[in-house]
Write a protein that holds these residues in place. Structure first.
Motif, PDB file in Angstrom:
ATOM      1  N   ASP A  57       4.498  -2.318  -1.900  1.00 42.61           N
ATOM      2  CA  ASP A  57       3.456  -2.131  -2.909  1.00 42.61           C
ATOM      3  C   ASP A  57       3.033  -3.453  -3.536  1.00 42.61           C
ATOM      4  N   VAL A  58       3.991  -4.315  -3.817  1.00 47.39           N
ATOM      5  CA  VAL A  58       3.663  -5.624  -4.399  1.00 47.39           C
ATOM      6  C   VAL A  58       2.859  -6.458  -3.412  1.00 47.39           C
ATOM      7  N   GLU A  59       3.290  -6.486  -2.160  1.00 48.75           N
ATOM      8  CA  GLU A  59       2.560  -7.271  -1.159  1.00 48.75           C
ATOM      9  C   GLU A  59       1.141  -6.743  -0.975  1.00 48.75           C
ATOM     10  N   GLN A  60       0.965  -5.413  -0.983  1.00 46.40           N
ATOM     11  CA  GLN A  60      -0.377  -4.836  -0.857  1.00 46.40           C
ATOM     12  C   GLN A  60      -1.221  -5.162  -2.086  1.00 46.40           C
ATOM     13  N   ALA A  61      -0.613  -5.141  -3.260  1.00 42.15           N
ATOM     14  CA  ALA A  61      -1.339  -5.480  -4.487  1.00 42.15           C
ATOM     15  C   ALA A  61      -1.825  -6.928  -4.449  1.00 42.15           C
ATOM     16  N   ILE A  62      -1.019  -7.832  -3.901  1.00 42.40           N
ATOM     17  CA  ILE A  62      -1.435  -9.237  -3.785  1.00 42.40           C
ATOM     18  C   ILE A  62      -2.595  -9.362  -2.805  1.00 42.40           C
ATOM     19  N   ILE A  63      -2.519  -8.661  -1.688  1.00 43.65           N
ATOM     20  CA  ILE A  63      -3.626  -8.674  -0.715  1.00 43.65           C
ATOM     21  C   ILE A  63      -4.895  -8.135  -1.371  1.00 43.65           C
ATOM     22  N   ASP A  64      -4.779  -7.006  -2.077  1.00 44.28           N
ATOM     23  CA  ASP A  64      -5.939  -6.424  -2.758  1.00 44.28           C
ATOM     24  C   ASP A  64      -6.501  -7.390  -3.799  1.00 44.28           C
ATOM     25  N   TYR A  65      -5.610  -8.044  -4.540  1.00 40.67           N
ATOM     26  CA  TYR A  65      -6.044  -9.014  -5.557  1.00 40.67           C
ATOM     27  C   TYR A  65      -6.828 -10.159  -4.905  1.00 40.67           C
ATOM     28  N   LYS A  66      -6.297 -10.681  -3.811  1.00 38.33           N
ATOM     29  CA  LYS A  66      -6.979 -11.787  -3.130  1.00 38.33           C
ATOM     30  C   LYS A  66      -8.310 -11.333  -2.550  1.00 38.33           C
ATOM     31  N   ASN A  67      -8.378 -10.111  -2.019  1.00 38.04           N
ATOM     32  CA  ASN A  67      -9.641  -9.591  -1.491  1.00 38.04           C
ATOM     33  C   ASN A  67     -10.668  -9.408  -2.603  1.00 38.04           C
ATOM     34  N   GLU A  68     -10.224  -8.903  -3.733  1.00 32.44           N
ATOM     35  CA  GLU A  68     -11.129  -8.734  -4.869  1.00 32.44           C
ATOM     36  C   GLU A  68     -11.616 -10.095  -5.346  1.00 32.44           C
TER      37      GLU A  68
END
Length: 88
Positions: A57-68
């Motif tokens: 979940d943390v790794e996906q949140a970082i990916i989502d943050y970078k995409n945003e």
């Protein structure tokens, strides 16, 4: 008499610093209540599963943050007239 239970909790966090003086911290935590009679091997499996879930979940949140952030930068470029020209 009610059955005794144990709780296994695991968490994961990661801090990134996309820009100077702008740290971002991401955190996830999961818990599972289990019967006190649960075998040690099963507890280890549950513990590993909860940790992997939190880490994922943390790794996906970082990916989502970078995409945003990339989307925001793209919008900013559009608002500023598009991509910088080579001579700029």
């Amino acid at each position: 008499m009610s059955e005794l239970k144990k709780t296994i909790s695991r968490s994961f966090s990661r801090k990134i610093q996309p820009e100077q003086y702008q740290p971002c911290e991401f955190f996830a935590s999961y818990s599972e209540e289990i019967p006190s009679t649960t075998l040690v091997e099963d507890m280890k499996d549950i513990s590993a599963f909860l940790y992997d879930l939190a880490k994922s979940d943390v790794e996906q949140a970082i990916i989502d943050y970078k995409n945003e952030k990339s989307k925001a930068e793209a919008v900013k470029r559009i608002d500023n007239g598009g991509w910088p020209k080579e001579n700029d």
